[in-house]
Design a protein around this motif. Structure first.
Motif, PDB file in Angstrom:
ATOM      1  N   LEU A 251       0.829  -1.391   0.041  1.00 39.15           N
ATOM      2  CA  LEU A 251       0.023   0.096   0.066  1.00 39.15           C
ATOM      3  C   LEU A 251       0.868   1.298  -0.017  1.00 39.15           C
ATOM      4  O   LEU A 251       0.215   2.357  -0.129  1.00 39.15           O
ATOM      5  CB  LEU A 251      -0.783   0.026   1.180  1.00 39.15           C
ATOM      6  CG  LEU A 251      -1.882  -1.041   1.346  1.00 39.15           C
ATOM      7  CD1 LEU A 251      -2.740  -1.432   2.613  1.00 39.15           C
ATOM      8  CD2 LEU A 251      -2.928  -1.117   0.121  1.00 39.15           C
ATOM      9  N   GLY A 252       2.042   1.169   0.302  1.00 42.82           N
ATOM     10  CA  GLY A 252       2.854   2.352   0.568  1.00 42.82           C
ATOM     11  C   GLY A 252       3.295   2.863  -1.068  1.00 42.82           C
ATOM     12  O   GLY A 252       3.668   3.998  -1.178  1.00 42.82           O
ATOM     13  N   HIS A 253       3.026   1.977  -1.871  1.00 42.16           N
ATOM     14  CA  HIS A 253       3.436   2.339  -3.402  1.00 42.16           C
ATOM     15  C   HIS A 253       1.924   2.459  -4.288  1.00 42.16           C
ATOM     16  O   HIS A 253       2.011   2.173  -5.284  1.00 42.16           O
ATOM     17  CB  HIS A 253       4.399   1.466  -4.079  1.00 42.16           C
ATOM     18  CG  HIS A 253       5.535   1.582  -3.333  1.00 42.16           C
ATOM     19  ND1 HIS A 253       6.406   2.498  -3.481  1.00 42.16           N
ATOM     20  CD2 HIS A 253       5.996   0.662  -2.446  1.00 42.16           C
ATOM     21  CE1 HIS A 253       7.417   2.249  -2.658  1.00 42.16           C
ATOM     22  NE2 HIS A 253       7.361   1.167  -1.959  1.00 42.16           N
ATOM     23  N   THR A 254       0.764   2.676  -3.314  1.00 43.14           N
ATOM     24  CA  THR A 254      -0.276   2.905  -4.079  1.00 43.14           C
ATOM     25  C   THR A 254      -0.379   4.459  -4.221  1.00 43.14           C
ATOM     26  O   THR A 254       0.163   5.223  -3.613  1.00 43.14           O
ATOM     27  CB  THR A 254      -1.524   2.603  -3.311  1.00 43.14           C
ATOM     28  OG1 THR A 254      -1.721   3.124  -1.805  1.00 43.14           O
ATOM     29  CG2 THR A 254      -1.815   1.021  -3.159  1.00 43.14           C
ATOM     30  N   ARG A 262       8.210  12.422  -6.255  1.00 43.71           N
ATOM     31  CA  ARG A 262       9.076  11.197  -6.684  1.00 43.71           C
ATOM     32  C   ARG A 262       9.208  10.166  -5.330  1.00 43.71           C
ATOM     33  O   ARG A 262       9.564  10.669  -4.335  1.00 43.71           O
ATOM     34  CB  ARG A 262      10.480  11.520  -7.262  1.00 43.71           C
ATOM     35  CG  ARG A 262      11.080  10.262  -7.898  1.00 43.71           C
ATOM     36  CD  ARG A 262      12.347  10.763  -8.446  1.00 43.71           C
ATOM     37  NE  ARG A 262      13.138   9.636  -8.774  1.00 43.71           N
ATOM     38  CZ  ARG A 262      12.955   8.555  -9.734  1.00 43.71           C
ATOM     39  NH1 ARG A 262      11.961   8.966 -10.624  1.00 43.71           N
ATOM     40  NH2 ARG A 262      13.662   7.486  -9.793  1.00 43.71           N
ATOM     41  N   CYS A 263       8.956   8.893  -5.857  1.00 43.82           N
ATOM     42  CA  CYS A 263       9.128   7.953  -4.868  1.00 43.82           C
ATOM     43  C   CYS A 263      10.189   6.922  -5.067  1.00 43.82           C
ATOM     44  O   CYS A 263      10.980   6.693  -6.126  1.00 43.82           O
ATOM     45  CB  CYS A 263       7.813   6.938  -4.711  1.00 43.82           C
ATOM     46  SG  CYS A 263       7.890   5.705  -3.506  1.00 43.82           S
ATOM     47  N   SER A 264      10.647   6.244  -3.934  1.00 43.93           N
ATOM     48  CA  SER A 264      11.917   5.421  -3.902  1.00 43.93           C
ATOM     49  C   SER A 264      11.671   4.324  -5.226  1.00 43.93           C
ATOM     50  O   SER A 264      12.742   3.770  -5.563  1.00 43.93           O
ATOM     51  CB  SER A 264      12.174   4.820  -2.701  1.00 43.93           C
ATOM     52  OG  SER A 264      11.075   3.931  -2.284  1.00 43.93           O
ATOM     53  N   CYS A 265      10.748   4.124  -5.298  1.00 44.63           N
ATOM     54  CA  CYS A 265      10.294   2.940  -6.516  1.00 44.63           C
ATOM     55  C   CYS A 265      10.447   3.417  -7.663  1.00 44.63           C
ATOM     56  O   CYS A 265      10.459   2.415  -8.685  1.00 44.63           O
ATOM     57  CB  CYS A 265       9.114   2.393  -6.254  1.00 44.63           C
ATOM     58  SG  CYS A 265       7.438   3.514  -6.435  1.00 44.63           S
ATOM     59  N   GLY A 266      10.549   4.909  -8.026  1.00 43.87           N
ATOM     60  CA  GLY A 266      10.764   5.218  -9.286  1.00 43.87           C
ATOM     61  C   GLY A 266       9.304   5.785  -9.922  1.00 43.87           C
ATOM     62  O   GLY A 266       9.551   6.873 -10.753  1.00 43.87           O
ATOM     63  N   ARG A 267       8.093   5.619  -9.208  1.00 46.83           N
ATOM     64  CA  ARG A 267       6.979   6.175  -9.454  1.00 46.83           C
ATOM     65  C   ARG A 267       6.830   7.665  -8.855  1.00 46.83           C
ATOM     66  O   ARG A 267       7.680   7.907  -8.243  1.00 46.83           O
ATOM     67  CB  ARG A 267       5.762   5.355  -9.143  1.00 46.83           C
ATOM     68  CG  ARG A 267       5.652   4.127  -9.612  1.00 46.83           C
ATOM     69  CD  ARG A 267       4.677   3.252  -9.107  1.00 46.83           C
ATOM     70  NE  ARG A 267       4.478   1.814  -9.481  1.00 46.83           N
ATOM     71  CZ  ARG A 267       4.935   0.889  -8.421  1.00 46.83           C
ATOM     72  NH1 ARG A 267       5.354   1.296  -7.288  1.00 46.83           N
ATOM     73  NH2 ARG A 267       4.653  -0.388  -8.612  1.00 46.83           N
ATOM     74  N   HIS A 268       5.920   8.428  -9.472  1.00 41.07           N
ATOM     75  CA  HIS A 268       5.503   9.676  -8.622  1.00 41.07           C
ATOM     76  C   HIS A 268       4.244   9.529  -7.734  1.00 41.07           C
ATOM     77  O   HIS A 268       3.348   8.913  -8.278  1.00 41.07           O
ATOM     78  CB  HIS A 268       5.417  10.676  -9.672  1.00 41.07           C
ATOM     79  CG  HIS A 268       6.732  11.096 -10.071  1.00 41.07           C
ATOM     80  ND1 HIS A 268       7.537  10.374 -11.053  1.00 41.07           N
ATOM     81  CD2 HIS A 268       7.789  12.102  -9.839  1.00 41.07           C
ATOM     82  CE1 HIS A 268       8.346  11.024 -11.451  1.00 41.07           C
ATOM     83  NE2 HIS A 268       8.781  12.132 -10.371  1.00 41.07           N
ATOM     84  N   GLY A 269       4.126  10.043  -6.461  1.00 36.51           N
ATOM     85  CA  GLY A 269       2.921  10.311  -6.194  1.00 36.51           C
ATOM     86  C   GLY A 269       2.467   9.174  -4.988  1.00 36.51           C
ATOM     87  O   GLY A 269       1.471   9.060  -4.654  1.00 36.51           O
ATOM     88  N   CYS A 270       3.477   8.206  -4.661  1.00 39.61           N
ATOM     89  CA  CYS A 270       3.162   7.228  -3.858  1.00 39.61           C
ATOM     90  C   CYS A 270       2.905   7.439  -2.221  1.00 39.61           C
ATOM     91  O   CYS A 270       3.466   8.688  -2.028  1.00 39.61           O
ATOM     92  CB  CYS A 270       4.292   6.120  -4.023  1.00 39.61           C
ATOM     93  SG  CYS A 270       4.327   5.229  -5.447  1.00 39.61           S
ATOM     94  N   ALA A 271       2.121   6.709  -1.892  1.00 39.90           N
ATOM     95  CA  ALA A 271       2.012   7.234  -0.236  1.00 39.90           C
ATOM     96  C   ALA A 271       3.228   7.417   0.311  1.00 39.90           C
ATOM     97  O   ALA A 271       3.387   8.155   1.188  1.00 39.90           O
ATOM     98  CB  ALA A 271       1.127   5.899   0.318  1.00 39.90           C
TER      99      ALA A 271
HETATM  100 ZN   LIG Z   1       6.330   4.201  -4.779  1.00 41.83          ZN
END
Ligand SMILES: [Zn+2]
Length: 400
Positions: A251-254, A262-271
């Motif tokens: 859920l951290g990457h929803t 920017r998120c650690s996973c490479g996406r933008h806007g993650c929780a």
């Molecule tokens: Zn993420």
């Protein structure tokens, strides 16, 4: 119970499965006699007596005083799970520290050790963890405790069959077989017999709360672990919901915000980009999480307000968790919970209550986990116990 699980005819396996069946019965209902166990397991009285003797000798169970039944003849002796002289080990690989804990079979935390990570290279991290495990095992042994198994909390999605760590955004690791590395090195350190169970850290925090929590855990239970990373574990009945590839419940990457931070996973806007400790440090104008941890206790106003902002975002995530899973309860754990305290949690609960009011509904109860900061490591110990009591689940992944 015994009759419902697959048997191969291998006598040792049958014995392992039957022992585990008796332990599960006694864990669920302390005080059962040998006759009760025979009746509930479908095993013969003589098989139960033999297995009970084994389990008594090994310290897994104990006998209580026989109760007066008012009838003639021998009174049934109540049995219960004891674990005297036995212990479980849990460990956690987190982005800035390693933790190793020892727990009793009932979830009491007996020992806890923490060390800063020397590097973030997989071989070095595994080596450092094995050294900590070996020295902790040595002390446990000196204290007269037999270690039954170790559960290791990993900072990313774990493949359900192989146990490989598929992706750990905060480490930049992809497809690392942490379990195999640990088993190989522990073998060379004289711990070849110690079963190693690997699972995602937030999943383990959820398992720990279900197995060792103060309150009985109703299903479904969703546990959110808020630290540098933001993870979640979803438990349905006595099963972890991990999805097809192990990323289920991440859920951290929803997404909370389209094209957001920017998120650690490479996406933008993650929780995680709004709620994780990195977000709190940045919002407070601090250089890094280490500085945040150092001054979090000083009630610095910029830090408190940054935790408040993260807590507001957490409230939005709680609303999404509520509507996605309709859980019986939501449990919060992780360093953000201990560092931020009410500054972090109260805004989250207020936001959730606001959504509930607007819909005229009752939000699910939200509580802090029994071991807030050590939830993942203690969860590792709980997962090892779960694996030992459910040998047919084959949780000790060691498949090529
Ligand atoms: Zn993420």
């Amino acid at each position: 119970v015994a009759a419902a699980v697959p048997l191969t005819g291998d006598q040792r396996l049958v014995r392992t499965l039957n022992r585990a069946a008796l332990l599960r019965l006694l864990r669920a209902e302390p005080g059962l006699s040998r006759a009760d166990l025979a009746q509930r397991s479908g095993l013969t009285r003589s098989t139960v007596s033999l297995l009970a003797k084994d389990l008594l000798d090994a310290g897994w169970i104990a006998e209580d005083e026989a109760l007066a039944t008012g009838q003639q003849g021998r009174r049934p002796t109540p049995l219960r799970l004891s674990g005297s002289g036995l212990a479980l080990m849990g460990a956690e690989i987190s982005p800035d520290a390693l933790r190793v804990v020892i727990c009793s079979l009932h979830g009491e935390l007996l020992e806890s050790h923490q060390a800063a990570l020397r590097t973030r290279r997989p071989d070095s991290v595994c080596h450092q963890l094995c050294q900590m495990v070996a020295s902790t095992a040595q002390r446990a042994h000196a204290a007269g405790r037999t270690l039954l198994g170790i559960g290791v909390a990993l900072p990313g999605a774990v493949a359900p069959r192989s146990g490989r760590l598929l992706f750990a955004p905060n480490f930049g690791w992809r497809d690392v077989d942490v379990g195999r590395r640990l088993r190989e090195e522990l073998q060379s350190l004289g711990l070849a017999e110690l079963p190693v169970y690997c699972q995602n850290d937030a999943d383990l925090a959820a398992v720990g709360e279900v197995q060792f929590g103060v309150q009985p855990a109703a299903s479904p239970l969703v546990a959110l672990t808020c630290g540098v990373g933001l993870g979640a574990g979803v438990v349905l009945g006595d099963t972890l919901f991990t999805g097809v590839s192990g990323a289920g419940g991440e859920l951290g990457h929803t997404t909370l915000q389209h094209n957001g931070l920017r998120c650690s996973c490479g996406r933008h806007g993650c929780a995680e980009a709004y709620i994780g400790l990195g977000a709190v440090a940045r919002e407070a104008g601090l250089p890094d999480v280490a500085t945040l941890k150092r001054i979090a206790g000083t009630r610095n106003s910029a830090v408190r307000s940054a935790f408040g902002k993260a807590g507001t975002h957490l409230g939005v995530l709680l609303q999404n968790v509520w509507m996605t899973f309709d859980p019986a309860s939501i449990v919060l754990s992780g360093e953000a919970v201990t560092l931020g305290g009410a500054d972090f949690i109260d805004p989250a609960l207020n936001v959730l209550a606001g959504y509930a009011d607007a819909a005229g509904l009752q939000a699910p109860p939200v509580r802090v986990a029994r071991y807030a900061e050590q939830a993942a490591a203690v969860g590792g110990a709980a997962y090892a116990l779960h694996g030992l009591l459910h040998p047919y689940l084959d949780l000790e992944q060691d498949h090529p």
